[in-house]
Design a protein around this motif. Structure first.
Motif, PDB file in Angstrom:
ATOM      1  N   ARG A   1       0.842  -1.214   0.000  1.00 22.00           N
ATOM      2  CA  ARG A   1       0.000   0.000   0.000  1.00 22.00           C
ATOM      3  C   ARG A   1       0.876   1.263   0.000  1.00 22.00           C
ATOM      4  NH1 ARG A   1      -3.775  -3.118   3.599  1.00 22.00           N
ATOM      5  NH2 ARG A   1      -5.582  -3.557   2.293  1.00 22.00           N
ATOM      6  N   LYS A   2       1.962   1.230   0.792  1.00 20.74           N
ATOM      7  CA  LYS A   2       2.863   2.388   0.818  1.00 20.74           C
ATOM      8  C   LYS A   2       3.549   2.551  -0.539  1.00 20.74           C
ATOM      9  CE  LYS A   2       6.366   4.901   3.195  1.00 20.74           C
ATOM     10  NZ  LYS A   2       7.307   5.020   4.319  1.00 20.74           N
ATOM     11  N   ALA A   3       4.009   1.435  -1.127  1.00 22.91           N
ATOM     12  CA  ALA A   3       4.685   1.493  -2.435  1.00 22.91           C
ATOM     13  C   ALA A   3       3.731   2.026  -3.504  1.00 22.91           C
ATOM     14  CB  ALA A   3       5.203   0.114  -2.807  1.00 22.91           C
ATOM     15  N   ILE A   4       2.459   1.609  -3.445  1.00 27.00           N
ATOM     16  CA  ILE A   4       1.452   2.090  -4.413  1.00 27.00           C
ATOM     17  C   ILE A   4       1.250   3.594  -4.250  1.00 27.00           C
ATOM     18  CG2 ILE A   4      -1.029   2.023  -4.917  1.00 27.00           C
ATOM     19  CD1 ILE A   4      -0.817  -1.067  -4.274  1.00 27.00           C
ATOM     20  N   GLN A   5       1.206   4.044  -2.990  1.00 30.57           N
ATOM     21  CA  GLN A   5       0.976   5.463  -2.695  1.00 30.57           C
ATOM     22  C   GLN A   5       2.081   6.351  -3.284  1.00 30.57           C
ATOM     23  OE1 GLN A   5       0.773   6.184   1.492  1.00 30.57           O
ATOM     24  NE2 GLN A   5       0.365   8.359   1.279  1.00 30.57           N
ATOM     25  N   ILE A   6       3.344   5.884  -3.210  1.00 32.35           N
ATOM     26  CA  ILE A   6       4.455   6.741  -3.667  1.00 32.35           C
ATOM     27  C   ILE A   6       4.882   6.453  -5.108  1.00 32.35           C
ATOM     28  CG2 ILE A   6       5.358   7.109  -1.331  1.00 32.35           C
ATOM     29  CD1 ILE A   6       7.436   4.965  -1.820  1.00 32.35           C
ATOM     30  N   SER A   7       4.148   5.527  -5.793  1.00 36.51           N
ATOM     31  CA  SER A   7       4.544   5.166  -7.165  1.00 36.51           C
ATOM     32  C   SER A   7       3.631   5.769  -8.231  1.00 36.51           C
ATOM     33  CB  SER A   7       4.550   3.636  -7.320  1.00 36.51           C
ATOM     34  OG  SER A   7       3.229   3.132  -7.233  1.00 36.51           O
ATOM     35  N   GLN A   8       2.781   6.727  -7.838  1.00 35.90           N
ATOM     36  CA  GLN A   8       1.767   7.227  -8.785  1.00 35.90           C
ATOM     37  C   GLN A   8       2.357   7.930 -10.003  1.00 35.90           C
ATOM     38  OE1 GLN A   8      -1.596   9.182  -6.957  1.00 35.90           O
ATOM     39  NE2 GLN A   8      -1.486   7.862  -5.166  1.00 35.90           N
ATOM     40  N   GLN A   9       3.581   8.428  -9.880  1.00 35.35           N
ATOM     41  CA  GLN A   9       4.223   9.070 -11.030  1.00 35.35           C
ATOM     42  C   GLN A   9       5.029   8.081 -11.872  1.00 35.35           C
ATOM     43  OE1 GLN A   9       3.318  12.191 -11.611  1.00 35.35           O
ATOM     44  NE2 GLN A   9       2.109  11.917  -9.723  1.00 35.35           N
ATOM     45  N   THR A  10       4.997   6.809 -11.473  1.00 41.85           N
ATOM     46  CA  THR A  10       5.726   5.767 -12.218  1.00 41.85           C
ATOM     47  C   THR A  10       4.722   4.718 -12.670  1.00 41.85           C
ATOM     48  OG1 THR A  10       7.495   6.130 -10.608  1.00 41.85           O
ATOM     49  CG2 THR A  10       7.783   4.285 -12.116  1.00 41.85           C
ATOM     50  N   PRO A  11       4.059   4.921 -13.819  1.00 43.58           N
ATOM     51  CA  PRO A  11       2.912   4.081 -14.225  1.00 43.58           C
ATOM     52  C   PRO A  11       3.181   2.577 -14.197  1.00 43.58           C
ATOM     53  CG  PRO A  11       3.137   5.949 -15.694  1.00 43.58           C
ATOM     54  CD  PRO A  11       4.321   5.985 -14.797  1.00 43.58           C
ATOM     55  N   TYR A  12       4.348   2.147 -14.700  1.00 41.98           N
ATOM     56  CA  TYR A  12       4.627   0.701 -14.755  1.00 41.98           C
ATOM     57  C   TYR A  12       4.580   0.085 -13.364  1.00 41.98           C
ATOM     58  CZ  TYR A  12       7.293  -3.627 -14.866  1.00 41.98           C
ATOM     59  OH  TYR A  12       7.690  -4.928 -14.685  1.00 41.98           O
ATOM     60  N   TRP A  13       5.346   0.695 -12.442  1.00 44.31           N
ATOM     61  CA  TRP A  13       5.390   0.110 -11.093  1.00 44.31           C
ATOM     62  C   TRP A  13       4.073   0.292 -10.361  1.00 44.31           C
ATOM     63  CZ3 TRP A  13       8.375  -3.487  -9.471  1.00 44.31           C
ATOM     64  CH2 TRP A  13       9.653  -3.649 -10.023  1.00 44.31           C
ATOM     65  N   HIS A  14       3.405   1.404 -10.595  1.00 47.66           N
ATOM     66  CA  HIS A  14       2.120   1.647  -9.935  1.00 47.66           C
ATOM     67  C   HIS A  14       1.122   0.544 -10.287  1.00 47.66           C
ATOM     68  CE1 HIS A  14      -0.806   4.053  -7.836  1.00 47.66           C
ATOM     69  NE2 HIS A  14      -1.603   4.103  -8.887  1.00 47.66           N
ATOM     70  N   CYS A  15       1.006   0.233 -11.579  1.00 41.95           N
ATOM     71  CA  CYS A  15       0.065  -0.809 -12.019  1.00 41.95           C
ATOM     72  C   CYS A  15       0.506  -2.197 -11.538  1.00 41.95           C
ATOM     73  CB  CYS A  15      -0.050  -0.797 -13.544  1.00 41.95           C
ATOM     74  SG  CYS A  15      -0.813   0.709 -14.173  1.00 41.95           S
ATOM     75  N   ARG A  16       1.809  -2.466 -11.620  1.00 44.20           N
ATOM     76  CA  ARG A  16       2.306  -3.788 -11.207  1.00 44.20           C
ATOM     77  C   ARG A  16       2.072  -4.023  -9.716  1.00 44.20           C
ATOM     78  NH1 ARG A  16       8.383  -6.293 -12.271  1.00 44.20           N
ATOM     79  NH2 ARG A  16       8.355  -7.698 -10.491  1.00 44.20           N
TER      80      ARG A  16
END
Length: 572
Positions: free
Chosen positions: A131-146
């Protein structure tokens, strides 16, 4: 001034030399580590030593975090030292969060660490991390979706009682969402696949029909749309949960699942053929693991259909095909080993190899922690023990109690609970407790009629007909056997047709209807011949040796058989 400039230049040169020296030792160690990792066979211990040698040099944070990630990854993938792997991945995640623009290390560490937590059954530790990784990955589409998908997989906790209201809410949100037509249809397919599989998981074959029809219409719509609209400004909006071509195969697959459960076996065959043809085309261009998973699930369902329709030899060859697919992928075998042994158990029952059937079902039970599959296996194993008489009385009573449909049934599947009533009826019939058997079978009929479970309806009708025949109530017996035969012909179910034709022959003979008795006898003879011919063909195949496999990966080669080693007479 000149002296200051010279001193500054000297300091900068010293810093550059130091950085260059640091980079050279780091690259040398990294090169050695990669050489040892990719050696044949890999020299993992030496690889780990090289990476550990980085830390005494007190490297910059970026190198330190990346090295912890590399060590954690190597230890996680190539050793059983999960404690050290976890320690390095936790350090990589902690340090990388302090470094700006270091997304690849940061999110790969989060992804791997959550995988390791799950492997250690620490799902509660994995969820907040993701959940934390998703929160801070919003500007990185690939990692956000993965990372979103990784978290979604963790949330599949099978809390079925909470699913229905949530699906209703999701349906409203999807319908009200305004956006790119292809994205909206793609989202609708995702939602409808979840809805259909939820109903099928619950054994509600009739209730699922409107959703399945919507899904089939939706995939037709999406296949006609072209993605030629203006590209969205946010790259994450380009994300599709599954390519269109894969969606088509998935819709075929859930249609096959529905047809098999409902007893529309010719329809199941038709859609299986379409799906397998599409899969073959896709696999020429795409080696995505999900295509192999689709292929295995399709084969698992069509194998069960073949065993019902009296095509055991073909079913056995398809079981062998599943074995070959699993040999190519350890992950696929791990996910489908229990199903594979269950299919072999069903095949063994169909060719009257009851000891082997027991061994296969017992192996499958050992390999599964899936509740619905467990209940399905126990139901079939109980029917094996019932047929074998008094050999396993204590074990049988224990099994029947664990799938008691009257109270505390272990799963919420309507279909499996109806099947459990049928097995109780079968047991009571073999025990000569006919009134009790009738009660259980009427319950099966009520449940199977409510959800159009045609096979269970046919089986219950013919067994009720047999009970009435034994009790001398020929009229009531005929009222049960005739619709059983009609339904079995429609499915078609070879075993129920064989059973029904034998009962019709004896019923008509007892009632003095010589012509009808002769016709039923002729039908019975035809079914017997087809069944025996298929039995001989299946037992003569080299793949028949699979019935003895109960441990480890599936065997690669099979020795030829001399012929069937089971009694053909006892089969009938």
């Amino acid at each position: 001034m000149a002296a200051q400039a010279a001193a500054a230049a000297q300091a900068a040169a010293a810093q550059a030399a130091q950085a260059e020296a640091a980079e050279s030792w780091y690259l040398a160690l990294l090169g050695f580590a990669e050489h040892f990792r990719t050696s044949s066979p890999p020299k993992i211990r030496l690889c780990v030593h090289c990476l550990q040698a980085v830390f005494p040099f007190k490297p910059p944070q970026r190198i330190e975090a990346r090295t912890h990630l590399q060590l954690g990854s190597v230890l996680y993938h190539h050793t059983k030292n999960s404690e050290q792997a976890r320690s390095h991945l936790e350090k990589a995640w902690l340090i990388s969060q302090q470094i700006p623009q270091f997304e690849d290390v940061k999110f790969e560490a989060a992804s791997l660490l959550s995988e390791l937590y799950c492997q250690e059954n620490s799902v509660d530790a994995a969820k907040p991390l993701l959940r934390k990784a998703i929160q801070i990955s919003q500007q990185t589409p690939y990692w956000h979706c993965r990372l979103l998908f990784q978290l979604a997989l963790l949330l599949m906790e099978r809390k079925l009682q909470e699913v229905h209201p949530l699906l209703t809410l999701c349906g409203q949100i999807v319908e009200n969402w305004q956006g790119n037509p292809i994205q909206k249809e793609s989202l609708r397919v995702f939602f409808l696949v979840l809805q259909v599989t939820h109903y099928l998981d619950a054994g509600q074959v009739k209730s699922v029909k409107p959703c399945l029809k919507q899904l089939q219409q939706c995939i037709q719509t999406i296949s006609t749309l072209h993605d030629d609209e203006i590209l969205p400004s946010n790259p994450a909006d380009l994300f599709h949960w599954l390519p269109k071509e894969h969606m088509c195969v998935l819709v075929y697959l859930v249609t096959v699942m529905h047809s098999m459960q409902a007893g529309y076996l010719e329809k199941a065959q038709k859609y299986t053929d379409k799906a397998l043809m599409q899969l073959e085309k896709l696999k020429m261009l795409d080696c995505s693991p999900i295509l192999s998973s689709f292929q295995v699930i399709l084969l698992e369902h069509i194998i069960m259909c073949r065993l019902v329709t009296g095509h055991k030899a073909t079913a056995l060859q398809e079981i062998s095909q599943v074995c070959q697919l699993c040999q190519q992928s350890p992950r696929l075998f791990s996910n489908h080993a229990a199903q594979l042994h269950t299919l072999l158990g069903l095949y063994c029952v169909s060719v009257n190899c009851m000891d082997n059937a027991e061994a296969q079902f017992t192996t499958a039970l050992r390999l599964t922690n899936h509740q619905e599959l467990w209940a399905f296996i126990v139901t079939n194993l109980a029917s094996v023990y019932i047929r074998e008489g008094n050999r396993h009385q204590e074990v049988l009573y224990n099994l029947l109690e664990r799938i008691n449909p009257d109270h505390s049934f272990p799963v919420s599947s309507h279909c499996l609970r109806a099947a459990a009533f049928y097995v109780r009826g079968l047991f009571s019939f073999f025990q000569g407790r006919y009134n009790e058997a009738k009660r259980f079978l009427r319950e099966t009929l009520k449940m199977s009629n409510a959800e159009d479970l045609n096979r269970l309806t046919a089986c219950s009708l013919v067994l009720l007909g047999h009970i009435f025949y034994v009790l001398g109530n020929h009229r009531e017996s005929n009222n049960m056997v005739v619709p059983a035969m009609q339904l079995a012909s429609k499915i078609p179910d070879m075993s129920v047709q064989l059973w029904s034709s034998a009962l019709l022959r004896d019923l008509n003979k007892a009632c003095g209807n010589a012509i009808d008795a002769h016709e039923a006898a002729q039908m019975h003879q035809n079914f017997s011949q087809q069944l025996l011919q298929d039995h001989i063909e299946a037992c003569s195949l080299p793949e028949h040796n699979l019935i003895t496999w109960t441990d480890g990966p599936p065997p690669v080669q099979f020795q030829a058989q001399n012929g069937p080693n089971t009694s053909l007479a006892s089969l009938l």
